[in-house]
Design a protein around this motif. Structure first.
Motif, PDB file in Angstrom:
ATOM      1  N   GLU A   1       0.981  -1.275   0.331  1.00  0.00           N
ATOM      2  CA  GLU A   1      -0.024  -0.028   0.177  1.00  0.00           C
ATOM      3  C   GLU A   1       0.894   1.045  -0.103  1.00  0.00           C
ATOM      4  O   GLU A   1       1.618   1.565   0.724  1.00  0.00           O
ATOM      5  CB  GLU A   1      -0.422  -0.311   0.854  1.00  0.00           C
ATOM      6  N   TRP A   2       0.473   2.583  -0.829  1.00  0.00           N
ATOM      7  CA  TRP A   2       1.492   2.811  -1.137  1.00  0.00           C
ATOM      8  C   TRP A   2       1.186   4.481  -0.622  1.00  0.00           C
ATOM      9  O   TRP A   2      -0.412   4.799  -0.778  1.00  0.00           O
ATOM     10  CB  TRP A   2       1.746   2.874  -2.966  1.00  0.00           C
ATOM     11  N   LYS A   3       1.321   6.001   0.272  1.00  0.00           N
ATOM     12  CA  LYS A   3       1.299   6.516   0.961  1.00  0.00           C
ATOM     13  C   LYS A   3       1.971   6.972   0.732  1.00  0.00           C
ATOM     14  O   LYS A   3       3.733   7.269   0.290  1.00  0.00           O
ATOM     15  CB  LYS A   3       1.697   6.354   2.111  1.00  0.00           C
ATOM     16  N   LEU A   4       1.805   8.643  -0.253  1.00  0.00           N
ATOM     17  CA  LEU A   4       2.755   9.807  -0.634  1.00  0.00           C
ATOM     18  C   LEU A   4       2.356  10.514   0.855  1.00  0.00           C
ATOM     19  O   LEU A   4       1.459  11.075   1.690  1.00  0.00           O
ATOM     20  CB  LEU A   4       1.567  10.076  -1.353  1.00  0.00           C
ATOM     21  N   VAL A   5       3.538  10.770   0.865  1.00  0.00           N
ATOM     22  CA  VAL A   5       3.945  11.751   2.595  1.00  0.00           C
ATOM     23  C   VAL A   5       4.459  13.383   2.245  1.00  0.00           C
ATOM     24  O   VAL A   5       3.347  14.499   2.901  1.00  0.00           O
ATOM     25  CB  VAL A   5       5.514  11.169   3.383  1.00  0.00           C
ATOM     26  N   GLY A   6       4.947  13.262   0.733  1.00  0.00           N
ATOM     27  CA  GLY A   6       4.828  14.349   0.293  1.00  0.00           C
ATOM     28  C   GLY A   6       6.720  15.390   0.442  1.00  0.00           C
ATOM     29  O   GLY A   6       6.938  14.457   0.405  1.00  0.00           O
TER      30      GLY A   6
END
Length: 474
Positions: free
Chosen positions: A320-325
């Motif tokens: 699962e891929w999460k864009l932190v910034g």
């Protein structure tokens, strides 16, 4: 002919007008920033408020001669005038002034607390774990640049490319698919589809370095053709659904010498994504199913999994891929000393880490992406944090956690702008085992050369039957 920024902005407007909004991933207002406050590939054009990250310059650091060098010319320089290669790699630093040639400061265990917010988790672990570990920080030089066609297609992709799930892209063509990403997986796809070159023939050296500094070399000869971002005008459009094809023959170590491998990487990762064929004497030619994820690489001495090559590759469905910034981090950049043809591997490969006196770190903005193993799936790496250079979409570093959720391995790419291609590559790339103290390093070039990126492969060369030929490379 080089496009002006005004021309790039006009192209952005045309792309917006021509693109059906049903495929738009960002608003027209956001996409119109490309070529203005954003670079053509989506980085922030301006520097930071503190002045420690400058405005993007890109190709302006290099001469026209740097940009048009040929493989033969590069090889001639290696043998007759290696100082000119050194000057070319250092061009940005020489242009930026003498203060760019020496460290601004050096981070070690004694002062790392002062810089903690700018360090990756892996860097902090290495500073804590290994005596003598240091991070020399230099003036930041934003050297990354790409061909004009890549800029044009990237701007157009902003409103026509779409990611379905994490593994299927539709509407993208030639350029970076997601210059203004909204999902973590989009950032990783930008890395996977970045422009590198069109073809390549090379011999690549990789090494496993023990804690006493001794090392074993693995050597392969490789043929590569990239299709998605291939700039050749006669590339058929239907071939662009393939990312790349590669044929490799192992030359050393002796126990696997003669092994031949062919991989074809498809854009539609949902349908398997990769075809892999292996040929060995006695066994013959066979297709290898499910070759990816945490399958150990034959040439990796047990220290590297298949999906860690090139920092990350292959299917993304197990995470699962999460864009932190965006964040500001010290990353390996303008790594010309590690690619100086006068340096021997024994100078580069020191115990525990790459020679600190040859490494160069700079402060750059990176996209941070977290990948967590999906419930019901398996992988030896449970969690990863990626740090992706905003100017080139190259993965600069990766923190890798084991299934006890402990930091296990740290990957670090030493980025270098190659103006004669033009692209940004990790040369070399290191894979540090924080538990054993060993590390694996790939893309060592100083003793072998850069290869031939103008080679023309025959039409049916990338075929499994090629692996059965008495001699692949003539």
């Amino acid at each position: 002919m080089r496009l002006s920024r005004a021309s790039i902005s006009a192209l952005a407007a045309l792309a917006l007008a021509a693109s059906p909004l049903v495929h738009a991933k960002v608003s027209p207002e956001e996409a119109a920033k490309l070529g203005k406050e954003l670079t053509p590939v989506g980085a922030i054009q301006a520097g930071n408020a503190e002045g420690t990250i400058p405005e993007w310059v890109g190709e302006g650091f290099f001469t026209e001669q740097d940009k048009t060098i040929t493989p033969k010319k590069l090889e001639d320089l290696r043998t007759k005038n290696v100082e000119e290669i050194d000057k070319m790699f250092k061009r940005a630093a020489l242009t930026a002034g003498e203060d760019a040639l020496k460290p601004l400061f050096v981070i070690d265990k004694s002062n790392m607390a002062e810089h903690k917010d700018k360090l990756t988790t892996g860097q902090i672990a290495m500073l804590e774990r290994f005596n003598g570990m240091k991070i020399p920080v230099y003036k930041s030089l934003r050297t990354a640049f790409f061909p004009e066609r890549i800029y044009e297609e990237t701007i157009a992709n902003a409103t026509r490319a779409e990611l379905k799930g994490d593994d299927v892209i539709v509407g993208a063509k030639i350029g970076f698919p997601f210059p203004i990403p909204g999902k973590g997986a989009e950032v990783i796809w930008n890395h996977k589809l970045k422009y590198r070159l069109s073809t390549l023939h090379r011999i690549i050296n990789e090494a496993l370095v023990s804690t006493d500094g001794t090392y074993q070399i693995s050597k392969t000869e490789q043929a590569i053709e990239l299709y998605y971002a291939n700039l050749k005008p006669d590339t058929p459009e239907d071939m662009r659904s393939t990312i790349f094809a590669i044929i490799m023959e192992t030359l050393s170590p002796p126990d696997i010498a003669g092994q031949r491998l062919m991989a074809i990487e498809e854009m539609d990762q949902d349908k398997g994504g990769r075809k892999l064929f292996l040929f060995t004497e006695g066994v013959g030619l066979r297709e290898v199913p499910k070759a990816g994820y945490d399958t150990p690489l034959p040439n990796g001495f047990g220290e590297m999994y298949a999906d860690q090559a090139d920092m990350f590759n292959g299917q993304m469905d197990r995470y699962e891929w999460k864009l932190v910034g965006r964040q500001e981090k010290y990353i390996g950049y303008n790594s010309y000393a590690l690619n100086d043809p006068r340096k021997k591997y024994k100078e580069i490969l020191t115990p525990y880490y790459v020679n600190r006196d040859l490494a160069r770190y700079e402060l750059h903005r990176v996209w941070v992406v977290e990948a967590n193993l999906r419930p019901g799936t398996t992988h030896q790496i449970k969690r990863r944090t990626f740090y992706v250079d905003e100017d080139s979409w190259s993965i600069a570093a990766v923190d890798c956690y084991d299934n006890q959720d402990k930091l296990w391995k740290y990957q670090e790419a030493y980025l270098l702008t190659l103006p004669f291609l033009p692209t940004v590559s990790g040369v070399p790339e290191a894979y540090y085992d924080l538990q054993s103290g060993r590390y694996f390093i790939s893309s060592l070039t100083t003793e072998e050369g850069s290869g031939d990126w103008t080679v023309e492969w025959k039409k049916r060369f990338f075929n499994p039957r090629t692996l059965k030929k008495p001699k692949i490379f003539k």
